[in-house]
Scaffold this motif. Structure first.
Motif, PDB file in Angstrom:
ATOM      1  N   ARG A  13       1.325  -1.032   0.547  1.00  0.00           N
ATOM      2  CA  ARG A  13      -0.246  -0.302  -0.267  1.00  0.00           C
ATOM      3  C   ARG A  13       0.701   1.123   0.283  1.00  0.00           C
ATOM      4  NH1 ARG A  13      -1.757   3.906   3.368  1.00  0.00           N
ATOM      5  NH2 ARG A  13      -4.268   4.787   2.845  1.00  0.00           N
ATOM      6  N   GLY A  18      -2.673   5.903  -0.958  1.00  0.00           N
ATOM      7  CA  GLY A  18      -3.449   4.269  -0.544  1.00  0.00           C
ATOM      8  C   GLY A  18      -3.538   3.831  -1.569  1.00  0.00           C
TER       9      GLY A  18
ATOM     10  N   SER B   7      -8.656  -3.390  -0.610  1.00  0.00           N
ATOM     11  CA  SER B   7      -7.453  -2.472  -0.202  1.00  0.00           C
ATOM     12  C   SER B   7      -7.198  -2.661   1.920  1.00  0.00           C
ATOM     13  CB  SER B   7      -8.139  -0.675   0.768  1.00  0.00           C
ATOM     14  OG  SER B   7      -9.303  -0.977   1.540  1.00  0.00           O
ATOM     15  N   CYS B   9      -5.047  -1.529   4.838  1.00  0.00           N
ATOM     16  CA  CYS B   9      -5.597  -0.837   6.855  1.00  0.00           C
ATOM     17  C   CYS B   9      -4.025   0.111   6.578  1.00  0.00           C
ATOM     18  CB  CYS B   9      -6.232  -1.236   7.634  1.00  0.00           C
ATOM     19  SG  CYS B   9      -5.447  -0.660   9.018  1.00  0.00           S
ATOM     20  N   ARG B  18     -12.566  -3.351  -0.661  1.00  0.00           N
ATOM     21  CA  ARG B  18     -12.894  -2.130  -0.798  1.00  0.00           C
ATOM     22  C   ARG B  18     -14.579  -1.114  -0.228  1.00  0.00           C
ATOM     23  NH1 ARG B  18     -11.725  -0.559  -5.371  1.00  0.00           N
ATOM     24  NH2 ARG B  18      -9.044  -0.324  -4.640  1.00  0.00           N
ATOM     25  N   HIS B  28     -14.500   1.938   9.517  1.00  0.00           N
ATOM     26  CA  HIS B  28     -13.498   1.848  10.253  1.00  0.00           C
ATOM     27  C   HIS B  28     -12.248   0.694   9.415  1.00  0.00           C
ATOM     28  CE1 HIS B  28     -13.409   5.736  13.185  1.00  0.00           C
ATOM     29  NE2 HIS B  28     -14.803   5.238  12.266  1.00  0.00           N
ATOM     30  N   CYS B  29     -11.154   0.053  10.594  1.00  0.00           N
ATOM     31  CA  CYS B  29     -10.518  -1.269   9.920  1.00  0.00           C
ATOM     32  C   CYS B  29     -11.493  -1.993  10.888  1.00  0.00           C
ATOM     33  CB  CYS B  29      -9.316  -0.616   9.906  1.00  0.00           C
ATOM     34  SG  CYS B  29      -8.313  -3.056  10.653  1.00  0.00           S
ATOM     35  N   CYS B  34      -9.027   1.710  12.605  1.00  0.00           N
ATOM     36  CA  CYS B  34      -8.180   2.919  12.754  1.00  0.00           C
ATOM     37  C   CYS B  34      -9.234   3.628  10.855  1.00  0.00           C
ATOM     38  CB  CYS B  34      -6.841   2.789  11.356  1.00  0.00           C
ATOM     39  SG  CYS B  34      -6.386   3.927   9.758  1.00  0.00           S
ATOM     40  N   LEU B  36     -10.493   4.603   8.190  1.00  0.00           N
ATOM     41  CA  LEU B  36     -10.015   4.354   7.213  1.00  0.00           C
ATOM     42  C   LEU B  36     -10.867   5.049   5.852  1.00  0.00           C
ATOM     43  CD1 LEU B  36     -11.185   0.434   6.493  1.00  0.00           C
ATOM     44  CD2 LEU B  36      -8.766   1.865   6.582  1.00  0.00           C
ATOM     45  N   HIS B  37     -11.642   5.953   5.859  1.00  0.00           N
ATOM     46  CA  HIS B  37     -12.776   6.478   4.905  1.00  0.00           C
ATOM     47  C   HIS B  37     -13.541   7.682   5.731  1.00  0.00           C
ATOM     48  CE1 HIS B  37     -13.865   6.742   0.520  1.00  0.00           C
ATOM     49  NE2 HIS B  37     -13.815   8.115   0.689  1.00  0.00           N
ATOM     50  N   HIS B 192      -8.787  10.451  -0.198  1.00  0.00           N
ATOM     51  CA  HIS B 192      -9.566   9.258  -1.213  1.00  0.00           C
ATOM     52  C   HIS B 192      -9.801  10.157  -2.655  1.00  0.00           C
ATOM     53  CE1 HIS B 192      -9.330   5.849   0.968  1.00  0.00           C
ATOM     54  NE2 HIS B 192      -9.533   6.361   1.652  1.00  0.00           N
TER      55      HIS B 192
END
Lengths: 204, 208
Positions: A13, A18, B7, B9, B18, B28-29, B34, B36-37, B192
């Motif tokens: 990654r 990302g 994707s 983490c 994703r 979140h992961c 974490c 994520l988005h 993102h």
């Protein structure tokens, strides 16, 4: 239990954008943002350790030497970090004293200890609750910048209290050392790769 | 490409399907928690608007007095600049440079980079350095410390309030405005989306 990480599946990654790509010797740069691609941050432990040791060393002068000198009617009075906090307590400003205590003493100290423990965790192959350690890492990276409080306060005080012999505030040698400690611990936290914590879990 | 549906983490490297959360919700992961988005409404336009607002506030916040004091008939104003200059004149170069970077230069660079990136994306214009700008923006963000400086002003004022009369200047209002603009800017910039838009502009097929 084997958990699927990107690296275990041969994927990498990009740390900046990302992008997830196949791990390949020829693919050294992210095709999108051109930053270097690595499975893990290279030499993460060594870099973190180097920043950390420098921070430990500078933590000593930062606390021994005066961080500022307050002159009132010709009489100069040097303050160390702790001295400044005691002066605040003596003048009945306990909440602010606590704030400065947390920002300038507790946070740098706990950061130094916390990052040391994280390095031990990774190097020793500990397999304790990785989630908690990750949360600790996040707290350390979030809280670091707030230690700059003392430095900014001094920068405002020296500009305002500058009236020759009536009253004057001068920055002391500890200010440089303390600023360096804050920057170095921030760099240490930034160069530590939290994925190393989770890699411990996957090792047999 | 086999990686296209996945994707990873950033904090624990767990391989994930994703996540495409709705605007207003977050991903979140599942393993390390974490973030994520977190998609935002009109991220590009809001970033553009906020960075213009920030640029306008930057000058009064830098050059107008933040706080002034009065002791025994002497008056003195403090701006962001006088703090740095006084430290410099006292030969505290390292501290002066540190304060200059974290309270003046890097907030300025961040706002300019936000303006450049969102401006180009808004007008669908390509630029050779677009990816570099966003890259540097992401890496320099944490070194701008306006909110810490604000706390520094508060502590300094409390210390001084015992010995002198304090006046709050126009610069302080601009500074607090800048602080809020900056906070909104950070929370509205959807990394993102920005990288995706840049990839589209460059004609690359890419999802992150």
């Amino acid at each position: 239990m084997k958990i699927n990480t990107a690296l275990a599946q041969g994927l990498v990654r990009c740390h900046s954008c990302g992008f997830l790509g196949k791990r390949d010797i020829r693919l050294t740069k992210c095709p999108l943002c051109a930053s270097p691609l690595h499975g893990r941050q290279p030499h993460s432990v060594q870099k973190t350790l180097a920043y950390l040791l420098s921070a430990y060393l500078l933590y000593i002068p930062a606390n021994i030497f005066p961080i500022m000198t307050v002159t009132k009617l010709g009489a100069g009075e040097p303050h160390t970090i702790i001295g400044g906090i005691i002066a605040l307590i003596n003048s009945d400003m306990l909440p602010i004293a606590l704030l400065v205590l947390v920002a300038s003493i507790l946070v740098p100290l706990l950061k130094l200890i916390g990052i040391s423990l994280l390095l031990l965790y990774v190097q020793r192959g500990w397999t304790g609750d990785a989630y908690r350690w990750t949360v600790m890492y996040r707290i350390i990276s979030f809280v670091g910048r707030w230690s700059m409080l003392d430095i900014f306060m001094i920068s405002i005080l020296v500009a305002l209290v500058d009236m020759g012999s009536i009253s004057e505030v001068l920055a002391g040698p500890a200010a440089t050392a303390f600023g360096a400690v804050v920057v170095l611990t921030m760099l240490a936290a930034k160069s530590f790769d939290p994925r190393l914590i989770w890699d411990n879990q996957n090792k047999p | 490409m086999p990686a296209a549906h996945f994707s990873a983490c950033p904090d624990c490297d767990l391989l994930l399907n994703r996540a495409l959360p709705q605007i207003g919700s977050t991903a979140h992961c599942p393993r390390c928690g974490c973030l994520l988005h977190r998609p935002r409404t009109d991220s590009v336009e809001r970033t553009l608007a906020l960075s213009i607002a920030g640029l306008l506030l930057l000058f009064p916040a830098n050059f107008l007095p933040l706080v002034g004091i009065k002791v025994l008939g002497h008056e003195k104003d403090g701006t962001l600049w006088t703090g740095v200059m006084t430290l410099f004149n006292e030969h505290q170069w390292a501290v002066a440079i540190l304060v200059f970077l974290s309270s003046i230069l890097l907030p300025f660079i961040n706002i300019v980079l936000c303006l450049l990136v969102s401006g180009h994306l808004h007008h669908n214009r390509r630029h050779r350095y677009l990816t570099h700008w966003l890259y540097w923006l992401q890496h320099l963000e944490e070194w701008a410390m306006l909110e810490v400086y604000c706390l520094g002003i508060i502590v300094a004022c409390v210390k001084l309030s015992a010995m002198a009369e304090l006046q709050f200047g126009l610069g302080l209002y601009a500074f607090v405005g800048l602080l809020f603009t900056n906070a909104l800017l950070t929370s509205n910039l959807d990394g993102h989306l920005f990288w995706q838009r840049i990839a589209q502009l460059n004609g690359q097929h890419y999802e992150n």
